[in-house]
Motif scaffolding. Sequence first.
Motif, short mmCIF file in Angstrom:
data_model
loop_
_atom_site.label_atom_id
_atom_site.label_comp_id
_atom_site.label_asym_id
_atom_site.label_seq_id
_atom_site.Cartn_x
_atom_site.Cartn_y
_atom_site.Cartn_z
N SER A 166 30.56 38.31 38.69
CA SER A 166 31.39 37.19 39.18
C SER A 166 32.87 37.56 39.11
N ALA A 167 33.28 38.16 37.99
CA ALA A 167 34.66 38.60 37.86
C ALA A 167 35.00 39.64 38.92
N LEU A 168 34.06 40.56 39.16
CA LEU A 168 34.25 41.59 40.19
C LEU A 168 34.38 40.96 41.57
N GLY A 190 40.34 37.53 38.64
CA GLY A 190 39.03 37.94 38.12
C GLY A 190 38.90 37.68 36.64
N LEU A 191 39.98 37.94 35.89
CA LEU A 191 39.97 37.69 34.45
C LEU A 191 39.76 36.20 34.15
N VAL A 192 40.46 35.34 34.90
CA VAL A 192 40.37 33.90 34.66
C VAL A 192 38.96 33.39 34.95
N LEU A 196 36.31 31.90 32.18
CA LEU A 196 35.75 30.56 32.26
C LEU A 196 34.23 30.59 32.20
N LEU A 197 33.61 31.55 32.87
CA LEU A 197 32.16 31.70 32.80
C LEU A 197 31.73 32.06 31.38
N SER A 198 32.51 32.91 30.73
CA SER A 198 32.20 33.30 29.35
C SER A 198 32.25 32.09 28.43
N LEU A 199 33.20 31.21 28.66
CA LEU A 199 33.27 29.97 27.88
C LEU A 199 32.00 29.14 28.08
N VAL A 335 33.68 40.69 31.10
CA VAL A 335 34.78 40.32 32.00
C VAL A 335 35.58 41.56 32.36
N MET A 336 35.95 42.33 31.34
CA MET A 336 36.72 43.55 31.60
C MET A 336 35.88 44.58 32.35
N GLY A 337 34.60 44.66 32.01
CA GLY A 337 33.72 45.62 32.68
C GLY A 337 33.61 45.38 34.17
N GLY A 338 33.49 44.10 34.56
CA GLY A 338 33.37 43.79 35.98
C GLY A 338 34.59 44.21 36.77
N ILE A 339 35.77 43.97 36.20
CA ILE A 339 37.01 44.36 36.89
C ILE A 339 37.15 45.87 36.90
#
Length: 425
Positions: A166-168, A190-192, A196-199, A335-339
């Motif tokens: 999703s972030a990607l 992408g980070l945001v 939000l999904l992680s939350l 999150v970081m991995g996707g980006i």
Amino acid sequence: MTEPSQTDYRFRGKDALLGAQMLFVAFGALVLVPLLTGLDPNVALFTAGAGTLLFQLVTRGQVPVFLASSFAFIAPIIYGVQTWGIPATMSGLAAAGIFYVVLSLIVSWRGTRVVARIFPPVVTGPVIMVIGLILAPVAVHMANGRSGDGALQLVPQSTALVVSLSALAVTVLVSLKGRGMLRLLPILSGLVVGYLLSLAFGLVDFTAVAAAPWIAVPAFVLPRFHAQAIIYILPVAIAPAIEHFGDLLAISSVSGKNYLRQPGVHRTMLGDGLATSLAAFCGGPPNTTYSEVTGAVALTRVFNPAVMTWAALCAILLAFVGKVGALLQTVPVPVMGGIMLLLFGAIAVVGLNTLVRAGQDLLEPRNLAVVALILVCGIGGMELSLGAVSFKGIGLAGLAGVILNLVLPCRPKEEGEIGVPPAPH
């Protein structure tokens, strides 16, 4: 293009909001590097601001650029921190800054052609490709919820893939379909969304944020001389040093002013080098000019370099807000991995584009040998030990490329002016 005048710099209070906007554009990429490498994000904010101010001092406040964390050094920083620790790694990064200073002196003395002879696209292109491709496994591991080395499963894979992809997807869509200022914020977007999904999945722990003070001095780290770290990291500086020319061409094109002549490449590279060494002496990542900020300059048509002074001051102020760094460190691995799936591939594509723009025949035996050996030595993890000195990875690839380019017979037409596109960072 015209030459910038000495009256371009106008420091006005009403430009403070524009400066904060420029920092906002750079923010996602700026903090991503320390989050990936284990460095302190508050220190990175401070060194971005201080480095930009130092750059402006050296260039006499004539160039509207913002300096912040360089992606080119992610792989060697990760390896260096894991192998020798942060202080030793900082000594290698400080040496990279000194390398830029030496190059600036060479440019001032002999012009850019001598640098083009030593670092032509046939060397810098594949070195940039190696920087991106060597990190590909790290991106895949993190996108799947694992630690960067793949040893630990930190987040269930099915959940991690939902977050990372999703972030990607948001990062790609914003870069393609974004309009206005949004188009310049793909990484932050992408980070945001990933956060939000992680939350929603319960992957974020705010314990450290609650415990962190509002006002705190960043965790500065002094470098500790380490010969092995210097030898490993120094050759990596080849690619970003040459990309500096491309960054200058980009901002010159945007503003319509020839910054290669005034203040001159020798001054801008000197400023870049001193800013990188300053960052290393504080424990921060190396600095480089940010293409997102150049895009924001083109969009807003605000060419006053003093706006970047305000951006730098905002970064320095944020660096002393302890909860900012604590909050940034809660960003989950997926999150970081996707980006990073996109980011590291993009770095490799920039290297490939450098070769394509050079228009050289890569199947010509000399070019084939140089490019092939750089790629295989770098991606394959080749290591060469000479007594107590060891060369490996990107460092060995860069060193091999420079040596092969100098010793193998060279056709006159292969020597030309430097013309490389600006890298992502």
